[in-house]
Scaffold this motif. Sequence first.
Motif, short mmCIF file in Angstrom:
data_model
loop_
_atom_site.label_atom_id
_atom_site.label_comp_id
_atom_site.label_asym_id
_atom_site.label_seq_id
_atom_site.Cartn_x
_atom_site.Cartn_y
_atom_site.Cartn_z
N GLY A 195 0.83 -1.22 0.00
CA GLY A 195 0.00 0.00 0.00
C GLY A 195 0.86 1.25 0.00
O GLY A 195 0.54 2.25 -0.67
N ILE A 196 1.96 1.21 0.74
CA ILE A 196 2.85 2.39 0.80
C ILE A 196 3.58 2.56 -0.53
O ILE A 196 3.71 3.68 -1.04
CB ILE A 196 3.83 2.26 1.99
CG1 ILE A 196 3.06 2.21 3.32
CG2 ILE A 196 4.83 3.42 2.00
CD1 ILE A 196 3.92 1.87 4.54
N GLN A 211 2.52 1.66 -3.45
CA GLN A 211 1.53 2.17 -4.42
C GLN A 211 1.31 3.67 -4.23
O GLN A 211 1.22 4.42 -5.20
CB GLN A 211 0.20 1.41 -4.27
CG GLN A 211 -0.83 1.75 -5.34
CD GLN A 211 -0.39 1.30 -6.74
OE1 GLN A 211 -0.24 0.12 -6.99
NE2 GLN A 211 -0.18 2.24 -7.66
N SER A 212 1.25 4.12 -2.99
CA SER A 212 0.96 5.55 -2.76
C SER A 212 2.11 6.42 -3.29
O SER A 212 1.87 7.51 -3.82
CB SER A 212 0.66 5.84 -1.29
OG SER A 212 1.83 6.03 -0.55
N ASP A 272 1.91 6.40 -7.06
CA ASP A 272 0.81 7.31 -7.45
C ASP A 272 1.24 8.77 -7.38
O ASP A 272 0.73 9.61 -8.11
CB ASP A 272 -0.42 7.09 -6.55
CG ASP A 272 -1.10 5.76 -6.81
OD1 ASP A 272 -0.80 5.12 -7.84
OD2 ASP A 272 -1.92 5.34 -5.97
N GLU A 294 -6.76 -0.26 7.14
CA GLU A 294 -6.37 -0.68 5.79
C GLU A 294 -4.99 -0.06 5.51
O GLU A 294 -4.66 0.98 6.07
CB GLU A 294 -7.36 -0.15 4.75
CG GLU A 294 -8.79 -0.62 4.93
CD GLU A 294 -8.97 -2.10 4.59
OE1 GLU A 294 -8.06 -2.67 3.94
OE2 GLU A 294 -9.98 -2.67 5.01
N PRO A 295 -4.20 -0.67 4.61
CA PRO A 295 -2.90 -0.09 4.28
C PRO A 295 -2.99 1.39 3.92
O PRO A 295 -2.11 2.18 4.31
CB PRO A 295 -2.44 -0.94 3.09
CG PRO A 295 -3.02 -2.30 3.39
CD PRO A 295 -4.38 -2.02 3.99
N ASP A 296 -4.05 1.81 3.24
CA ASP A 296 -4.18 3.23 2.86
C ASP A 296 -4.23 4.16 4.08
O ASP A 296 -3.78 5.31 4.00
CB ASP A 296 -5.46 3.45 2.04
CG ASP A 296 -5.20 3.25 0.56
OD1 ASP A 296 -4.03 3.00 0.21
OD2 ASP A 296 -6.16 3.33 -0.22
N ASP A 297 -4.82 3.69 5.17
CA ASP A 297 -4.91 4.53 6.38
C ASP A 297 -3.51 4.91 6.85
O ASP A 297 -3.27 6.02 7.32
CB ASP A 297 -5.62 3.78 7.51
CG ASP A 297 -7.09 3.50 7.18
OD1 ASP A 297 -7.78 4.44 6.75
OD2 ASP A 297 -7.53 2.35 7.35
N ALA A 308 -0.65 4.55 4.86
CA ALA A 308 0.10 5.19 3.76
C ALA A 308 -0.13 6.70 3.75
O ALA A 308 0.80 7.48 3.49
CB ALA A 308 -0.30 4.57 2.42
N ARG A 309 -1.35 7.13 4.05
CA ARG A 309 -1.62 8.59 4.08
C ARG A 309 -0.83 9.26 5.20
O ARG A 309 -0.32 10.38 5.04
CB ARG A 309 -3.12 8.85 4.25
CG ARG A 309 -3.91 8.74 2.95
CD ARG A 309 -5.33 9.26 3.12
NE ARG A 309 -6.10 8.43 4.04
CZ ARG A 309 -6.74 7.33 3.69
NH1 ARG A 309 -6.73 6.94 2.42
NH2 ARG A 309 -7.41 6.62 4.57
N GLN A 368 2.75 9.64 4.05
CA GLN A 368 2.90 10.76 3.11
C GLN A 368 2.95 12.10 3.86
O GLN A 368 3.71 12.99 3.51
CB GLN A 368 1.74 10.78 2.09
CG GLN A 368 1.78 9.63 1.09
CD GLN A 368 2.83 9.83 -0.01
OE1 GLN A 368 3.48 10.87 -0.09
NE2 GLN A 368 3.01 8.82 -0.85
#
Length: 244
Positions: free
Chosen positions: A20-21, A23-24, A27, A212-215, A217-218, A221
């Motif tokens: 997830g990290i 990918q971020s 992106d 979730e991984p996105d939580d 990864a944000r 960032q």
Amino acid sequence: MTGQPRTVIVTGGSRGLGAGIVQSFLDSGDRVATCSRSETDAVREWRAQYADRFLFVEADLADREQSTLFAKATLDQWGSVDVLVNNAGVARDGILALFSDEDSDTVIDLNLKATIHLTRQIVRNMLARDGGRIVNISSITGQTGYRGLTVYGATKAALDGFTRGLAREVGSRNITVNSIASGYLRTEMSHGLDDGQLNQIVRRTPAGRLGEPDDIARAVQFLVDERNDWITGQVLVVDGGLTC
Ligand SMILES: NC(=O)c1ccc[n+]([C@@H]2O[C@H](COP(=O)([O-])OP(=O)(O)OC[C@H]3O[C@@H](n4cnc5c(N)ncnc54)[C@H](OP(=O)(O)O)[C@@H]3O)[C@@H](O)[C@H]2O)c1
């Protein structure tokens, strides 16, 4: 670094939170180097899609020689590293009285010793350039403790101490070092917890769900943003409010 592609290392990026990290950052247009002991479909897809700004090295970070080769491959390819995310980690569960030395070594060797070894190599490059961002993926178990994850929690608490010490060493050189103490995520690692344990965690979490991984990864960032040079030596808890 604002607006310019950054060179980012994410350890253990083949699956789970690391993926997830990775990918971020892809992106965001950055160059990403990652490693793990084996390749996954995600790695193969990134290599095909982002050939010029994605690097994967098959490496066991607990093996210092392989870790050194991973760092060298990244520096040979891109010359410098702007961001290091120490994500690779392993958990072994079992109460301490029955825990084996072998499991203990596996957890300490990767979560702590391998993180220290890789960071030492990369921070030298950051010091030479007077800039960088380091994020260590820690865990709320390092703060609260969790039955059956005693050694794992100890490595995460130690990682938070490592974060604070290194932040003091390199702060004057525009390098920040922070930890993210993650709550329980829906990744392979949490498969060690049974349904009863997972349901209990969800019930006690104000946000009412697992992470979730996105939580995470944000949050990564945010911490590595060039403008955030006044946040360092901190442990940011990202856990849906579980430990609040
Ligand atoms: N999942 C959670 O609930 C949770 C909660 C708090 C904190 N965390 C932390 O978040 C981080 C990622 O966890 P996750 O849940 O994403 O775990 P995961 O799904 O098990 O993924 C771990 C990643 O690390 C790699 N890895 C494992 N051993 C390695 C080694 N010796 N050398 C190089 N790479 C290695 C794995 O690939 P290979 O196996 O192919 O090497 C994989 O890419 C860890 O630091 C963990 O402690 C997780």
